[in-house]
Design an enzyme around this catalytic site. Structure first.
Site, PDB file in Angstrom:
ATOM      1  N   ASP A  64      53.106  21.716  72.176  1.00 22.79           N
ATOM      2  CA  ASP A  64      53.816  22.212  70.982  1.00 22.79           C
ATOM      3  C   ASP A  64      54.583  23.496  71.037  1.00 22.79           C
ATOM      4  OD1 ASP A  64      53.299  19.688  70.166  1.00 22.79           O
ATOM      5  OD2 ASP A  64      51.537  20.345  68.958  1.00 22.79           O
ATOM      6  N   ASP A  86      58.063  21.505  76.562  1.00 15.94           N
ATOM      7  CA  ASP A  86      57.785  22.125  77.815  1.00 15.94           C
ATOM      8  C   ASP A  86      56.236  21.710  78.240  1.00 15.94           C
ATOM      9  OD1 ASP A  86      56.249  23.746  76.228  1.00 15.94           O
ATOM     10  OD2 ASP A  86      57.627  25.533  76.398  1.00 15.94           O
ATOM     11  N   ALA A  87      55.555  22.682  79.192  1.00 13.55           N
ATOM     12  CA  ALA A  87      54.519  22.543  79.796  1.00 13.55           C
ATOM     13  C   ALA A  87      53.505  22.822  78.565  1.00 13.55           C
ATOM     14  CB  ALA A  87      54.244  23.300  81.232  1.00 13.55           C
ATOM     15  N   THR A 128      56.856   4.871  62.463  1.00 13.56           N
ATOM     16  CA  THR A 128      57.792   4.797  61.242  1.00 13.56           C
ATOM     17  C   THR A 128      58.996   5.989  61.792  1.00 13.56           C
ATOM     18  OG1 THR A 128      56.624   6.627  60.135  1.00 13.56           O
ATOM     19  CG2 THR A 128      56.286   4.405  59.644  1.00 13.56           C
ATOM     20  N   ASN A 160      60.296  16.511  71.022  1.00 14.86           N
ATOM     21  CA  ASN A 160      58.887  15.806  70.506  1.00 14.86           C
ATOM     22  C   ASN A 160      59.076  16.290  69.109  1.00 14.86           C
ATOM     23  OD1 ASN A 160      56.340  14.871  69.767  1.00 14.86           O
ATOM     24  ND2 ASN A 160      55.159  16.612  71.022  1.00 14.86           N
ATOM     25  N   ARG A 176      44.904  11.963  85.528  1.00 12.69           N
ATOM     26  CA  ARG A 176      45.927  12.454  84.658  1.00 12.69           C
ATOM     27  C   ARG A 176      47.218  12.344  85.376  1.00 12.69           C
ATOM     28  NH1 ARG A 176      46.676  13.276  79.000  1.00 12.69           N
ATOM     29  NH2 ARG A 176      44.778  12.443  78.581  1.00 12.69           N
ATOM     30  N   HIS A 196      56.917  17.272  65.511  1.00 16.39           N
ATOM     31  CA  HIS A 196      55.483  17.322  65.193  1.00 16.39           C
ATOM     32  C   HIS A 196      55.289  17.570  63.555  1.00 16.39           C
ATOM     33  CE1 HIS A 196      51.391  19.347  65.583  1.00 16.39           C
ATOM     34  NE2 HIS A 196      51.880  20.147  64.847  1.00 16.39           N
TER      35      HIS A 196
END
Ligand code: GAR
Length: 212
Positions: free
Chosen positions: A154, A150-151, A22, A116, A74, A118
């Site tokens: 969050d 970043d690494a 969405t 990102n 990964r 959240h």
């Protein structure tokens, strides 16, 4: 004949999703206005068969899927993700409900231009279950946060936040739906600004406007 006014090309967004999409849809809708200054160049996912990919396909947007299980570890997945995203030449990468962590290869290429969203007011309730964790803690106000990846989990510099009340009788779904509504507006507003305006990131602060 007069000169045709030149138009600046819209910024290219690559949006990564893992679910219903969405937030992606809100970006697609906003980008229909040429004044928005950005367009969704491609949508990527770590999962096949999700609604987010269907939304992209309905709008004729390129898609790609990279399940982690298809890779030998990964790091290999992270390198493949970086290459696939790079192939779409993004100005900005938007993680919109993407439930995987960006790794070192990805951040080496796209650090500082990946955001990102959240569903909590970071640094409270990071991770996979922001609304559930906020409810369990009994907070009265939660919200959504847009941050530069970043690494950490969050942990990056915060671009914008929006507060959302927790109401009596809320469950995880009703609360998350209320957060999503505000989150979508925040995402559209601030991704648009990042697409249209210069910005600098110093330590944990993002400043809009030309550097002086
Ligand atoms: C959004 O609320 C986003 O903040 C959250 O997933 C939802 C995706 O909704 N992301 C996380 O929890 C990441 N830790 P959508 O697929 O409908 O856009």
């Amino acid at each position: 004949m007069g000169a045709v006014p030149s138009r600046v090309e819209p910024s290219r967004l690559v949006v990564l999703v893992s679910g219903s999409g969405t937030n992606l849809q809100a970006l697609i809708d906003a980008a229909a206005d040429p004044d928005y200054g950005a367009r969704v160049a491609a949508v990527g996912s770590d999962r096949h068969g999700i609604e987010g990919l269907e939304r992209a396909e309905r709008h004729g947007i390129d898609t790609f899927v990279l399940p982690t299980a298809d890779f030998d570890g990964r790091d290999a997945w992270d390198a493949a993700l970086a290459s696939e995203v790079a192939a779409h030449r993004p100005d900005l990468v938007v993680l919109a409900g993407f439930m995987k962590l960006a790794g070192p290869a990805f951040l080496a290429r796209f650090g500082g231009r990946t955001v990102n969203t959240h569903p909590a007011l970071l640094p409270a309730f990071p991770g996979m279950h922001g609304p559930r964790d906020a409810l369990a803690h009994g907070v009265k106000v939660t919200g959504a946060t847009l941050f530069v990846v970043d690494a950490g989990v969050d942990t990056g510099p915060i671009v914008a936040q929006v507060a959302v009340p927790v109401l009596p009788g809320d469950d995880e779904r009703t609360l998350h739906d209320r957060i999503r509504t505000s989150e979508r507006s925040m995402l559209v507003e601030w991704v648009g600004r990042m697409a249209r305006e210069p910005y600098t990131i110093t330590d944990r602060t993002i400043t809009f406007g030309a550097a002086v």
